[in-house]
Design a protein around this motif. Structure first.
Motif, PDB file in Angstrom:
ATOM      1  N   LEU A  45       0.831  -1.228   0.107  1.00  0.00           N
ATOM      2  CA  LEU A  45      -0.084  -0.195   0.105  1.00  0.00           C
ATOM      3  C   LEU A  45       0.804   1.488  -0.025  1.00  0.00           C
ATOM      4  CD1 LEU A  45      -2.752  -1.156   2.564  1.00  0.00           C
ATOM      5  CD2 LEU A  45      -3.067  -0.915   0.043  1.00  0.00           C
ATOM      6  N   ALA A  46       2.079   1.177   0.877  1.00  0.00           N
ATOM      7  CA  ALA A  46       2.959   2.467   0.630  1.00  0.00           C
ATOM      8  C   ALA A  46       3.505   2.580  -0.656  1.00  0.00           C
ATOM      9  CB  ALA A  46       4.084   2.328   1.783  1.00  0.00           C
ATOM     10  N   ALA A  47       3.880   1.603  -1.175  1.00  0.00           N
ATOM     11  CA  ALA A  47       4.471   1.666  -2.682  1.00  0.00           C
ATOM     12  C   ALA A  47       3.424   2.200  -3.582  1.00  0.00           C
ATOM     13  CB  ALA A  47       4.888   0.163  -3.260  1.00  0.00           C
ATOM     14  N   LEU A  48       2.023   1.775  -3.612  1.00  0.00           N
ATOM     15  CA  LEU A  48       1.083   2.451  -4.400  1.00  0.00           C
ATOM     16  C   LEU A  48       0.837   3.866  -4.076  1.00  0.00           C
ATOM     17  CD1 LEU A  48      -1.822  -0.367  -4.289  1.00  0.00           C
ATOM     18  CD2 LEU A  48      -0.351   0.195  -6.330  1.00  0.00           C
ATOM     19  N   THR A  49       0.721   4.225  -2.794  1.00  0.00           N
ATOM     20  CA  THR A  49       0.695   5.514  -2.392  1.00  0.00           C
ATOM     21  C   THR A  49       1.720   6.610  -2.820  1.00  0.00           C
ATOM     22  OG1 THR A  49      -0.673   4.800  -0.468  1.00  0.00           O
ATOM     23  CG2 THR A  49       0.419   7.046  -0.495  1.00  0.00           C
ATOM     24  N   ARG A  50       3.016   6.101  -2.769  1.00  0.00           N
ATOM     25  CA  ARG A  50       3.914   6.869  -3.498  1.00  0.00           C
ATOM     26  C   ARG A  50       4.144   7.121  -4.927  1.00  0.00           C
ATOM     27  NH1 ARG A  50       6.997   3.904   0.562  1.00  0.00           N
ATOM     28  NH2 ARG A  50       7.605   2.421  -0.982  1.00  0.00           N
ATOM     29  N   ALA A  89     -18.562   2.231  -0.244  1.00  0.00           N
ATOM     30  CA  ALA A  89     -18.564   1.040   0.238  1.00  0.00           C
ATOM     31  C   ALA A  89     -17.483   0.849   1.451  1.00  0.00           C
ATOM     32  CB  ALA A  89     -17.982  -0.290  -0.694  1.00  0.00           C
ATOM     33  N   LEU A  90     -16.608   1.923   1.396  1.00  0.00           N
ATOM     34  CA  LEU A  90     -15.593   2.192   2.629  1.00  0.00           C
ATOM     35  C   LEU A  90     -16.193   2.217   3.887  1.00  0.00           C
ATOM     36  CD1 LEU A  90     -13.186   4.846   0.937  1.00  0.00           C
ATOM     37  CD2 LEU A  90     -12.967   2.413   1.245  1.00  0.00           C
ATOM     38  N   SER A  91     -15.651   1.363   4.810  1.00  0.00           N
ATOM     39  CA  SER A  91     -16.047   1.359   6.158  1.00  0.00           C
ATOM     40  C   SER A  91     -15.821   2.534   7.178  1.00  0.00           C
ATOM     41  CB  SER A  91     -15.619   0.134   6.969  1.00  0.00           C
ATOM     42  OG  SER A  91     -14.155  -0.080   7.273  1.00  0.00           O
ATOM     43  N   ALA A  92     -16.163   2.774   8.153  1.00  0.00           N
ATOM     44  CA  ALA A  92     -16.053   3.821   9.018  1.00  0.00           C
ATOM     45  C   ALA A  92     -14.291   3.564   9.684  1.00  0.00           C
ATOM     46  CB  ALA A  92     -16.696   3.860  10.245  1.00  0.00           C
ATOM     47  N   SER A  93     -13.945   2.716   9.604  1.00  0.00           N
ATOM     48  CA  SER A  93     -12.518   2.362   9.909  1.00  0.00           C
ATOM     49  C   SER A  93     -11.297   2.641   8.881  1.00  0.00           C
ATOM     50  CB  SER A  93     -12.151   0.957  10.450  1.00  0.00           C
ATOM     51  OG  SER A  93     -12.398   0.257   9.395  1.00  0.00           O
ATOM     52  N   SER A  94     -11.785   3.015   7.691  1.00  0.00           N
ATOM     53  CA  SER A  94     -10.991   3.284   6.610  1.00  0.00           C
ATOM     54  C   SER A  94     -10.384   4.622   6.714  1.00  0.00           C
ATOM     55  CB  SER A  94     -11.762   3.329   5.277  1.00  0.00           C
ATOM     56  OG  SER A  94     -12.681   4.576   5.231  1.00  0.00           O
ATOM     57  N   GLN A  95     -10.747   5.496   7.602  1.00  0.00           N
ATOM     58  CA  GLN A  95     -10.219   6.748   7.889  1.00  0.00           C
ATOM     59  C   GLN A  95     -10.331   7.926   6.757  1.00  0.00           C
ATOM     60  OE1 GLN A  95      -6.322   6.804   9.912  1.00  0.00           O
ATOM     61  NE2 GLN A  95      -6.605   4.862  10.684  1.00  0.00           N
ATOM     62  N   ARG A 126      -5.368  17.851  -1.140  1.00  0.00           N
ATOM     63  CA  ARG A 126      -5.724  17.696   0.268  1.00  0.00           C
ATOM     64  C   ARG A 126      -5.843  16.144   0.716  1.00  0.00           C
ATOM     65  NH1 ARG A 126      -8.986  22.177  -0.024  1.00  0.00           N
ATOM     66  NH2 ARG A 126     -10.896  20.963   0.133  1.00  0.00           N
ATOM     67  N   THR A 127      -6.676  15.455  -0.193  1.00  0.00           N
ATOM     68  CA  THR A 127      -6.970  14.183   0.502  1.00  0.00           C
ATOM     69  C   THR A 127      -5.800  13.280  -0.164  1.00  0.00           C
ATOM     70  OG1 THR A 127      -9.381  14.656  -0.338  1.00  0.00           O
ATOM     71  CG2 THR A 127      -8.497  12.434  -0.059  1.00  0.00           C
ATOM     72  N   ASN A 128      -5.172  13.453  -1.161  1.00  0.00           N
ATOM     73  CA  ASN A 128      -4.018  12.658  -1.664  1.00  0.00           C
ATOM     74  C   ASN A 128      -2.784  12.751  -0.779  1.00  0.00           C
ATOM     75  OD1 ASN A 128      -2.646  11.071  -3.784  1.00  0.00           O
ATOM     76  ND2 ASN A 128      -1.164  12.654  -3.712  1.00  0.00           N
ATOM     77  N   GLN A 129      -2.744  14.037  -0.120  1.00  0.00           N
ATOM     78  CA  GLN A 129      -1.712  14.241   0.869  1.00  0.00           C
ATOM     79  C   GLN A 129      -1.960  13.635   2.301  1.00  0.00           C
ATOM     80  OE1 GLN A 129       1.565  15.541   0.358  1.00  0.00           O
ATOM     81  NE2 GLN A 129       0.609  15.317  -1.860  1.00  0.00           N
ATOM     82  N   ALA A 130      -3.197  13.665   2.598  1.00  0.00           N
ATOM     83  CA  ALA A 130      -3.716  12.690   3.876  1.00  0.00           C
ATOM     84  C   ALA A 130      -3.327  11.432   3.557  1.00  0.00           C
ATOM     85  CB  ALA A 130      -5.085  13.043   3.925  1.00  0.00           C
ATOM     86  N   VAL A 189      -1.292  10.028   1.824  1.00  0.00           N
ATOM     87  CA  VAL A 189       0.419   9.703   1.811  1.00  0.00           C
ATOM     88  C   VAL A 189       0.930   9.721   3.289  1.00  0.00           C
ATOM     89  CG1 VAL A 189       2.520  10.817   1.325  1.00  0.00           C
ATOM     90  CG2 VAL A 189       0.855  10.922  -0.267  1.00  0.00           C
ATOM     91  N   MET A 190       0.189  10.585   4.115  1.00  0.00           N
ATOM     92  CA  MET A 190       0.640  10.368   5.691  1.00  0.00           C
ATOM     93  C   MET A 190       0.143   9.182   6.086  1.00  0.00           C
ATOM     94  SD  MET A 190       2.314  13.092   6.211  1.00  0.00           S
ATOM     95  CE  MET A 190       2.112  13.097   8.111  1.00  0.00           C
ATOM     96  N   LYS A 191      -1.075   8.620   5.798  1.00  0.00           N
ATOM     97  CA  LYS A 191      -1.470   7.361   6.387  1.00  0.00           C
ATOM     98  C   LYS A 191      -1.049   6.332   5.897  1.00  0.00           C
ATOM     99  CE  LYS A 191      -5.737   4.399   6.376  1.00  0.00           C
ATOM    100  NZ  LYS A 191      -5.634   3.936   7.664  1.00  0.00           N
ATOM    101  N   PHE A 192      -0.682   6.048   4.808  1.00  0.00           N
ATOM    102  CA  PHE A 192      -0.030   4.844   4.072  1.00  0.00           C
ATOM    103  C   PHE A 192       1.403   4.939   3.776  1.00  0.00           C
ATOM    104  CE2 PHE A 192      -4.428   4.748   2.607  1.00  0.00           C
ATOM    105  CZ  PHE A 192      -4.885   3.341   3.243  1.00  0.00           C
ATOM    106  N   SER A 193       2.078   5.837   3.705  1.00  0.00           N
ATOM    107  CA  SER A 193       3.674   5.713   3.687  1.00  0.00           C
ATOM    108  C   SER A 193       4.346   6.689   4.648  1.00  0.00           C
ATOM    109  CB  SER A 193       3.960   6.271   2.184  1.00  0.00           C
ATOM    110  OG  SER A 193       3.711   7.624   1.872  1.00  0.00           O
ATOM    111  N   GLY A 194       3.573   7.117   5.676  1.00  0.00           N
ATOM    112  CA  GLY A 194       4.240   7.907   6.642  1.00  0.00           C
ATOM    113  C   GLY A 194       4.758   9.270   6.342  1.00  0.00           C
TER     114      GLY A 194
END
Length: 609
Positions: free
Chosen positions: A467-472, A533-539, A595-599, A601-606
């Protein structure tokens, strides 16, 4: 009217949202407007002035006018509206990065205009960083996007397989329905309709005390409850049926029935039945002839915003039918397939967002590794189908992502091994290569084979490193806005003011939806369906998901309108062709995507890009 007042009025005529005002309203606003050449020398003088709304005609400025962070603004941007709308006096902070002309509208002239819904909605959208896309709710064609759970008006009316025909007919009469679901252990096994009672019981003089299993249609066509009314319409048209059972997509328990009457009742605009015509084609020539009517079909009937919303789905459904027809034609001439297979579609066809310029992306999933003779059969079938699609106007893929490529014809075991390699070594080149395969759907063949693949590789796709690689990779694409919120146009093009909305915006939303869906275990390929379809835990908050859906629809409308009006197949939209409010909407859309893309990046690739 003075020359200055005329200049102000002319500018308002092209500036959303004031371009909707009538002449008298504009004249009243002009009387309370001042045109300032704002420089570093006089900016302090402006700051001490009374509360006002500012509109930039030229120049670049860094502005803080609310509790939000500093904004870098340029021509066409507003500031100062927060103080007027919230009735507060937040101190303005302006840094002049490049001097320019700024219109200053006195608050007393702006406040009455905020009583006009479209004006207030516009500035509320700016305040909330939301896309002002109210036309979505007004579309006459949006009924086709309704979820089936919204359409079903009654709880499922069903009987057990051993119920007598007489009892079933009495139940249909008392419930005032034209069909019944037949179940066994709560699972759907058949359907009976009033037509069955006429033709299979009355006309045949059948004993009405026999069980309904004697007259039911076993294993009927059915649709999952998470699909849309258009999906139901397409399936019913293709199968030439008037009753379609709806089942829960996880438990497979019947939820109800969609009928032809339901569809007619929900219809609000013209529906073109080219899908039905395609499904009736009985040879390649007829299929080709009908498919080439698709561009004319869209040009003639796609006039409203809502028509653009469903155009991609219509085209994808049509391509699915072409594919199934071509497979059928091949098997008529060459015999049945030597083993179970699933014809997979990728990219835009899988997401059901094809446009007139989309090429074909497909592959074959086989139940097991084929023998030489079996391999030759599937090779010939793939070649026939891919070339047949090309004859129907779905052009061959330049990147050779087609079932005619031997590397795209894999057994289930080989496909799982490939997925393991993707996750084990998600290099930049590998990500670029297989990203398209993550949007996938079974368009023909054995769906259960495809579900096995999805189920077994889902845990692999949820691994953090992958997921981190996809995000980068996603973060390598930036929205086409400069630091000062100016549009950044494509370089090296004959047109000087175009932006490729597919590459620079739509693809980013697709990436965001894809990555959150993979992390959340959502296997749907459609971007809007993934966001739903995303659940509440998807952030990804419900608000952000809803905003991305609005933006995706807005961008899709611009793409389709550009292609149909200009008779082209590219996605390079000229900014000068947009209305003033559409330009504001586009800027708002780009900012929200960033904004959503940067969020993400923070979630999946730190935060590492």
């Amino acid at each position: 009217m003075t020359a200055m007042a005329k200049q102000v009025e002319d500018f308002l005529n092209t500036s959303a949202p004031f371009d909707v005002l009538d002449k008298e309203q504009k004249l009243q606003l002009v009387k309370h407007t001042e045109l300032i050449y704002l420089t570093a020398d006089n900016v302090d003088q402006v700051l001490t002035s009374k509360v006002a709304l500012f509109l930039i005609q030229s120049g670049q400025f860094s502005v803080k006018d609310s509790d939000a962070p500093i904004r870098h603004l340029s021509e066409g941007d507003y500031f100062g509206y927060a103080n007027i709308m919230d009735e507060r006096n937040f101190p303005l902070s302006i840094t002049v990065d490049s001097p320019g002309l700024v219109y200053c509208f006195e608050a007393l002239a702006v406040e009455p205009l905020l009583e006009i819904p479209v004006i207030r909605y516009f500035f509320e959208g700016l305040s909330n960083n939301a896309l002002q896309n109210h036309a979505i709710a007004d579309s006459n064609s949006m009924w086709l996007y309704k979820g089936l759970l919204e359409v079903i008006e009654k709880a499922p009316v069903s009987v057990d397989a051993q119920t007598s025909i007489t009892a079933a007919a009495q139940l249909m009469t008392s419930q005032k329905v034209s069909s019944l679901l037949v179940t066994e252990k709560e699972k759907l096994i058949g359907i009976i309709t009033d037509r069955d009672l006429r033709s299979r019981v009355v006309a045949a003089c059948l004993d009405p005390h026999l069980p309904v299993s004697q007259i039911m249609t076993a294993n009927p066509a059915q649709i999952m409850g998470n699909r849309t009314l258009f999906d139901a319409l397409a399936l019913m048209t293709e199968k030439n049926i008037h009753h379609l059972p709806v089942i829960e997509h996880q438990t497979l328990v019947p939820l109800g029935m969609v009928t032809a009457s339901d569809i007619i009742r929900h219809q609000r605009g013209n529906v073109l039945f080219i899908i039905g015509e395609l499904s009736k084609a009985d040879n390649l020539y007829e299929l080709t002839r009908l498919s080439w009517q698709l561009p004319h079909y869209f040009s003639a009937h796609a006039k409203k915003a809502g028509d653009y919303d469903i155009a991609g789905k219509i085209l994808s459904q049509a391509t699915d039918i072409m594919t199934r027809k071509l497979i059928g034609f091949f098997q008529q001439a060459n015999g049945k397939a030597p083993m179970m297979f699933a014809w997979l579609v990728y990219g835009s066809q899988a997401r059901e967002d094809q446009t007139m310029g989309s090429d074909q992306d497909n592959g074959l999933l086989l139940a097991k590794r084929p023998s030489e003779a079996q391999s030759e059969y599937f090779s010939n079938m793939a070649e026939y189908v891919c070339n047949g699609l090309a004859k129907c106007g779905i052009k061959l893929c330049d990147g050779n992502i087609m079932a005619s490529n031997p590397k795209l014809r894999l057994s289930l075991d080989e496909a799982l091994e490939e997925a393991k390699q993707w996750v084990k070594a998600p290099t930049k080149d590998a990500i670029m290569h297989f990203n398209i395969f993550l949007d996938v759907r079974c368009a023909a063949g054995d769906v259960s084979l495809f579900k096995q693949l999805q189920k077994q590789r889902a845990p692999l796709m949820q691994q953090n490193m992958f997921l981190a690689a996809l995000t980068r990779h996603s973060n390598e694409i930036s929205v086409p806005l400069s630091m000062f919120q100016k549009f950044v146009f494509e370089k090296g093009r004959k047109e000087k003011d175009v932006i490729d909305l597919k590459i620079r915006a739509v693809a980013l939303i697709n990436n965001i939806a894809r990555i959150y869906a993979l992390a959340d275990g959502v296997t749907l390929p459609n971007t809007l369906a993934r966001l739903d379809a995303l659940s509440a835990s998807s952030q990804l908050s419900k608000r952000d998901a809803a905003n991305l859906k609005d933006i995706w629809l807005f961008l899709n409308r611009l793409r389709w309108r550009h292609q149909l009006e200009n008779k082209v197949t590219d996605n390079r939209v000229s900014i000068s062709s947009l209305s003033s409010i559409e330009k504001h909407q586009l800027k708002a859309a780009f900012k929200a995507i960033e904004r959503t893309n940067q969020a993400m990046v923070m979630k999946f690739s730190g935060g590492v890009s």
